[in-house]
Design a protein around this motif. Sequence first.
Motif, PDB file in Angstrom:
ATOM      1  N   LEU A  97      77.824  57.271 -15.829  1.00 56.34           N
ATOM      2  CA  LEU A  97      76.725  56.962 -16.744  1.00 56.34           C
ATOM      3  C   LEU A  97      76.726  55.482 -17.116  1.00 56.34           C
ATOM      4  N   ILE A  98      77.916  54.910 -17.267  1.00 53.88           N
ATOM      5  CA  ILE A  98      78.000  53.472 -17.523  1.00 53.88           C
ATOM      6  C   ILE A  98      77.403  52.695 -16.355  1.00 53.88           C
ATOM      7  N   TRP A  99      77.761  53.102 -15.135  1.00 48.95           N
ATOM      8  CA  TRP A  99      77.220  52.421 -13.967  1.00 48.95           C
ATOM      9  C   TRP A  99      75.707  52.628 -13.860  1.00 48.95           C
ATOM     10  N   LEU A 100      75.239  53.810 -14.250  1.00 51.75           N
ATOM     11  CA  LEU A 100      73.792  54.043 -14.249  1.00 51.75           C
ATOM     12  C   LEU A 100      73.107  53.060 -15.191  1.00 51.75           C
ATOM     13  N   SER A 101      73.687  52.858 -16.372  1.00 49.72           N
ATOM     14  CA  SER A 101      73.133  51.904 -17.323  1.00 49.72           C
ATOM     15  C   SER A 101      73.113  50.501 -16.734  1.00 49.72           C
ATOM     16  N   VAL A 102      74.186  50.131 -16.045  1.00 51.23           N
ATOM     17  CA  VAL A 102      74.264  48.816 -15.404  1.00 51.23           C
ATOM     18  C   VAL A 102      73.178  48.672 -14.343  1.00 51.23           C
ATOM     19  N   ILE A 103      73.000  49.709 -13.510  1.00 54.10           N
ATOM     20  CA  ILE A 103      72.003  49.663 -12.433  1.00 54.10           C
ATOM     21  C   ILE A 103      70.584  49.576 -12.998  1.00 54.10           C
ATOM     22  N   ILE A 104      70.324  50.312 -14.082  1.00 49.65           N
ATOM     23  CA  ILE A 104      69.011  50.239 -14.719  1.00 49.65           C
ATOM     24  C   ILE A 104      68.754  48.819 -15.230  1.00 49.65           C
ATOM     25  N   ASN A 105      69.755  48.225 -15.873  1.00 51.71           N
ATOM     26  CA  ASN A 105      69.592  46.861 -16.368  1.00 51.71           C
ATOM     27  C   ASN A 105      69.382  45.869 -15.227  1.00 51.71           C
ATOM     28  N   GLU A 106      70.056  46.097 -14.098  1.00 46.78           N
ATOM     29  CA  GLU A 106      69.847  45.228 -12.938  1.00 46.78           C
ATOM     30  C   GLU A 106      68.406  45.335 -12.443  1.00 46.78           C
ATOM     31  N   GLY A 107      67.878  46.570 -12.433  1.00 49.12           N
ATOM     32  CA  GLY A 107      66.488  46.767 -12.023  1.00 49.12           C
ATOM     33  C   GLY A 107      65.510  46.117 -12.983  1.00 49.12           C
ATOM     34  N   ILE A 108      65.819  46.195 -14.266  1.00 53.42           N
ATOM     35  CA  ILE A 108      64.975  45.549 -15.271  1.00 53.42           C
ATOM     36  C   ILE A 108      65.033  44.029 -15.115  1.00 53.42           C
ATOM     37  N   CYS A 109      66.250  43.514 -14.916  1.00 53.54           N
ATOM     38  CA  CYS A 109      66.432  42.072 -14.768  1.00 53.54           C
ATOM     39  C   CYS A 109      65.676  41.538 -13.555  1.00 53.54           C
ATOM     40  N   ALA A 110      65.659  42.321 -12.472  1.00 54.44           N
ATOM     41  CA  ALA A 110      64.978  41.906 -11.246  1.00 54.44           C
ATOM     42  C   ALA A 110      63.491  42.244 -11.258  1.00 54.44           C
TER      43      ALA A 110
END
Length: 205
Positions: free
Chosen positions: A156-169
């Motif tokens: 779930l932590i990694w999911l949060s990280v991946i979502i933020n990466e998608g938002i950032c990009a």
Amino acid sequence: MRTLTPDDHKLTVEWVNNQAQVQHQNNHKWWFDLQTGKLLDRNKGELLALIHSEISEAWAGLYYFDDKLPQYNGAQVEVADALIRIFDFMGGFGIVLDADVVKQGKPPVFIEGENPVTGQFNTCHLCVSNLLETYRKDANNSEKIAQQFYDLINNLIWLSVIINEGICAAMIVEAETSKPFPLVPLMTLINEKSYYNSIRADHKT
């Protein structure tokens, strides 16, 4: 605490154990009959199903602002809610992680062409299903259960990280307006959603 990632094993374990106590205390009303004040016999399968539900709600909210905390992406908030449910479960049933026993989480690996967000959502659901199966077949194996909770939390932590990466990009934007979502630390989301849950009239179970 610095921005949370699964990279620091001992720090993550300490954080999980602390949050298990904090969130169980914050959500003590979930464990008592509000009419009689008597302690409820909470069903583990039902509580794990609620975690499944939070992850599904995160998927549904991926491209929309959250309906409860409308300043944030819906998936970000529901991931935080899933973690709150997990921590409350752990605190309620006395599950404590030992950094020398549980194995360190690793970053997710995706096959070429796979959508990393979709893949990570599937992994999180699989982690909950694994816990349900363990409680059904091997409920006395406390080390296995602790490891599976740790795996779920890390994913779930990694999911949060991946979502933020998608938002950032700018790959994840609001579906109807293309408005960008804000980047926000996971701990901020957990704290704000935990407070919101505490004042919700309909959040009693």
